[in-house]
Design an enzyme around this catalytic site. Sequence first.
Site, PDB file in Angstrom:
ATOM      1  N   GLY A   1       7.077  -1.821  -2.185  1.00 48.25           N
ATOM      2  CA  GLY A   1       6.581  -0.938  -1.940  1.00 48.25           C
ATOM      3  C   GLY A   1       6.547   0.258  -3.339  1.00 48.25           C
ATOM      4  O   GLY A   1       6.627   0.522  -4.417  1.00 48.25           O
TER       5      GLY A   1
ATOM      6  N   TYR B   1      -1.901   4.347  13.334  1.00 49.00           N
ATOM      7  CA  TYR B   1      -3.221   4.768  13.130  1.00 49.00           C
ATOM      8  C   TYR B   1      -3.550   4.235  14.378  1.00 49.00           C
ATOM      9  O   TYR B   1      -3.937   3.265  15.616  1.00 49.00           O
ATOM     10  CB  TYR B   1      -3.349   4.373  11.786  1.00 49.00           C
ATOM     11  CG  TYR B   1      -2.511   4.816  10.874  1.00 49.00           C
ATOM     12  CD1 TYR B   1      -2.327   6.734  10.997  1.00 49.00           C
ATOM     13  CD2 TYR B   1      -1.566   4.897  10.277  1.00 49.00           C
ATOM     14  CE1 TYR B   1      -1.413   7.210  10.152  1.00 49.00           C
ATOM     15  CE2 TYR B   1      -0.708   5.216   8.264  1.00 49.00           C
ATOM     16  CZ  TYR B   1      -0.752   6.889   9.221  1.00 49.00           C
ATOM     17  OH  TYR B   1       0.179   6.968   7.797  1.00 49.00           O
TER      18      TYR B   1
ATOM     19  N   PRO C   1       0.732  -1.076  -0.258  1.00 49.98           N
ATOM     20  CA  PRO C   1       0.187  -0.228   0.168  1.00 49.98           C
ATOM     21  C   PRO C   1       0.857   0.837   0.298  1.00 49.98           C
ATOM     22  O   PRO C   1       2.068   1.456   0.934  1.00 49.98           O
ATOM     23  CB  PRO C   1      -0.995  -0.061   1.071  1.00 49.98           C
ATOM     24  CG  PRO C   1      -0.021  -1.070   2.262  1.00 49.98           C
ATOM     25  CD  PRO C   1       0.733  -1.687   1.149  1.00 49.98           C
ATOM     26  N   LEU C   2       0.330   2.165  -0.622  1.00 51.92           N
ATOM     27  CA  LEU C   2       1.080   3.672  -1.227  1.00 51.92           C
ATOM     28  C   LEU C   2       0.694   4.600  -1.123  1.00 51.92           C
ATOM     29  O   LEU C   2      -0.428   4.533  -2.311  1.00 51.92           O
ATOM     30  CB  LEU C   2       2.152   3.370  -2.028  1.00 51.92           C
ATOM     31  CG  LEU C   2       3.379   2.624  -2.316  1.00 51.92           C
ATOM     32  CD1 LEU C   2       3.668   1.658  -3.938  1.00 51.92           C
ATOM     33  CD2 LEU C   2       4.757   2.803  -1.652  1.00 51.92           C
ATOM     34  N   THR C   3       0.881   5.479   0.055  1.00 51.64           N
ATOM     35  CA  THR C   3      -0.335   6.405   0.224  1.00 51.64           C
ATOM     36  C   THR C   3      -0.174   7.537  -1.368  1.00 51.64           C
ATOM     37  O   THR C   3       1.409   8.068  -1.070  1.00 51.64           O
ATOM     38  CB  THR C   3      -0.516   6.839   1.698  1.00 51.64           C
ATOM     39  OG1 THR C   3      -1.129   5.995   2.323  1.00 51.64           O
ATOM     40  CG2 THR C   3      -1.198   8.473   1.309  1.00 51.64           C
TER      41      THR C   3
ATOM     42  N   GLN D   1      -6.893  -1.679   1.427  1.00 49.65           N
ATOM     43  CA  GLN D   1      -6.876  -1.352   2.677  1.00 49.65           C
ATOM     44  C   GLN D   1      -6.889   0.009   3.121  1.00 49.65           C
ATOM     45  O   GLN D   1      -7.243   0.638   3.688  1.00 49.65           O
ATOM     46  CB  GLN D   1      -5.190  -1.103   2.494  1.00 49.65           C
ATOM     47  CG  GLN D   1      -4.560  -0.926   4.139  1.00 49.65           C
ATOM     48  CD  GLN D   1      -3.004  -0.409   4.597  1.00 49.65           C
ATOM     49  OE1 GLN D   1      -2.982   0.476   4.017  1.00 49.65           O
ATOM     50  NE2 GLN D   1      -2.479  -1.307   4.957  1.00 49.65           N
TER      51      GLN D   1
ATOM     52  N   SER E   1      12.448  -2.799   2.728  1.00 52.08           N
ATOM     53  CA  SER E   1      13.182  -1.876   2.017  1.00 52.08           C
ATOM     54  C   SER E   1      14.637  -3.344   1.737  1.00 52.08           C
ATOM     55  O   SER E   1      15.131  -3.945   1.455  1.00 52.08           O
ATOM     56  CB  SER E   1      14.191  -1.019   2.644  1.00 52.08           C
ATOM     57  OG  SER E   1      14.077  -0.876   3.121  1.00 52.08           O
TER      58      SER E   1
ATOM     59  N   ARG F   1      -2.187  -5.918   8.747  1.00 47.98           N
ATOM     60  CA  ARG F   1      -1.479  -5.433   8.880  1.00 47.98           C
ATOM     61  C   ARG F   1      -0.968  -4.906  10.244  1.00 47.98           C
ATOM     62  O   ARG F   1      -1.683  -4.215  10.874  1.00 47.98           O
ATOM     63  CB  ARG F   1      -0.904  -4.283   7.921  1.00 47.98           C
ATOM     64  CG  ARG F   1       0.652  -3.696   7.603  1.00 47.98           C
ATOM     65  CD  ARG F   1       1.092  -2.530   6.565  1.00 47.98           C
ATOM     66  NE  ARG F   1       2.374  -3.305   6.014  1.00 47.98           N
ATOM     67  CZ  ARG F   1       2.790  -2.248   5.430  1.00 47.98           C
ATOM     68  NH1 ARG F   1       2.107  -0.861   5.159  1.00 47.98           N
ATOM     69  NH2 ARG F   1       4.007  -1.828   5.094  1.00 47.98           N
TER      70      ARG F   1
ATOM     71  N   ALA G   1      -3.760   3.105   1.548  1.00 45.83           N
ATOM     72  CA  ALA G   1      -4.538   3.205   2.762  1.00 45.83           C
ATOM     73  C   ALA G   1      -6.529   3.966   2.003  1.00 45.83           C
ATOM     74  O   ALA G   1      -6.485   4.684   1.907  1.00 45.83           O
ATOM     75  CB  ALA G   1      -3.876   3.883   3.682  1.00 45.83           C
TER      76      ALA G   1
END
Length: 350
Positions: free
Chosen positions: A319, A182, A25-27, A100, A298, A229, A58
Amino acid sequence: MTDNLFQPFALNETITLDNRILMAPLTRCMADDELVPTQAMADYYARRAEAGLIISEAVIIRPDGQGYPNTPGLFTAAQIDGWRTVTDAVHQAGGKIFAQLWHTGRVAHPYFFEKSGTSDVLAPSAIAVEGSVPRMRELSYQVPKAVSHDEITQLIADYGQAAANAIDAGFDGVEIHGANGYLIDQFLHHGSNHRSDEYGQSPENMARFPLAVVDAICARIGNDRTALRVSPGAYFNMASDDRDRAVFDYFLAELEQRDLAFLHIGIFDDAMQFDYLGGSASSYVRSVYSKTLVGVGSYSAETGSAAISNNQFDLLAIGRPFIANPDYVAKVRQGNELVSYSDEMLTSLV
């Protein structure tokens, strides 16, 4: 060297992935002003459909969950329709996609949702996170309101409804965002949860709300389409506390019994070590949780493949390299050079 990444993987009897590479997931903050996904977002995800599974950026479950500009929602008919355009595009390209589900908790800001009729920022306890809103530094975080029992009950119901909305929008399943400081993660860490009622102090109490959300979503859409997650190591918008280990020992043992589609580590760099976990977040989770685990943080295709071979986790989430390389899976399979990620790439959907 990466052959194991291209093996099919059965999450369960319902869902089999074509390969072991997930798009993390990449905002991107690219929804319109009504938080509706755009055609550009549909094109963006469809170009990455060769991933074994895409986990969407998300998606906020209700207005007061918003903490960043133009993050998509999944609580209005228009938003559901917008996501249907995205999921149709991914499926037509041969892919699978989970939504997500997200509530930012104390990282929310009323600037985004005052027009919905509330200005309350909700969290387990009235403890503010330090700093200001990314991309909108003029907005400082506020002291949140400790959620009441009635508000907790409504939040659980709203998570369940968001999951049902996701299925209506064509998603193959959902990943509950219980990580990265969160709302759900805030209940699981002593640094953000100072409650003295049945939602605080003990591991059983601190895990009560997160488990209730998991159970509500499983009841609505099935455990086979429900993932989670988690961030057992406090590292982002969260202070570390050695007592958190006992909370996650209990929480993960409970999750083990629920037979979720997968558990996904929430970490930016899995080389990070946590004394109270006895090492990295992924190695800790693997030591106490035997079901399907997604590693992230990473890894390259090569190091992720080696980690899978070493039984450190089962699936690899990638990612930022997916932002820079829409054809990431094909490039890795063919041994082609990858384009390096740069922050300038965040300003457009390609």
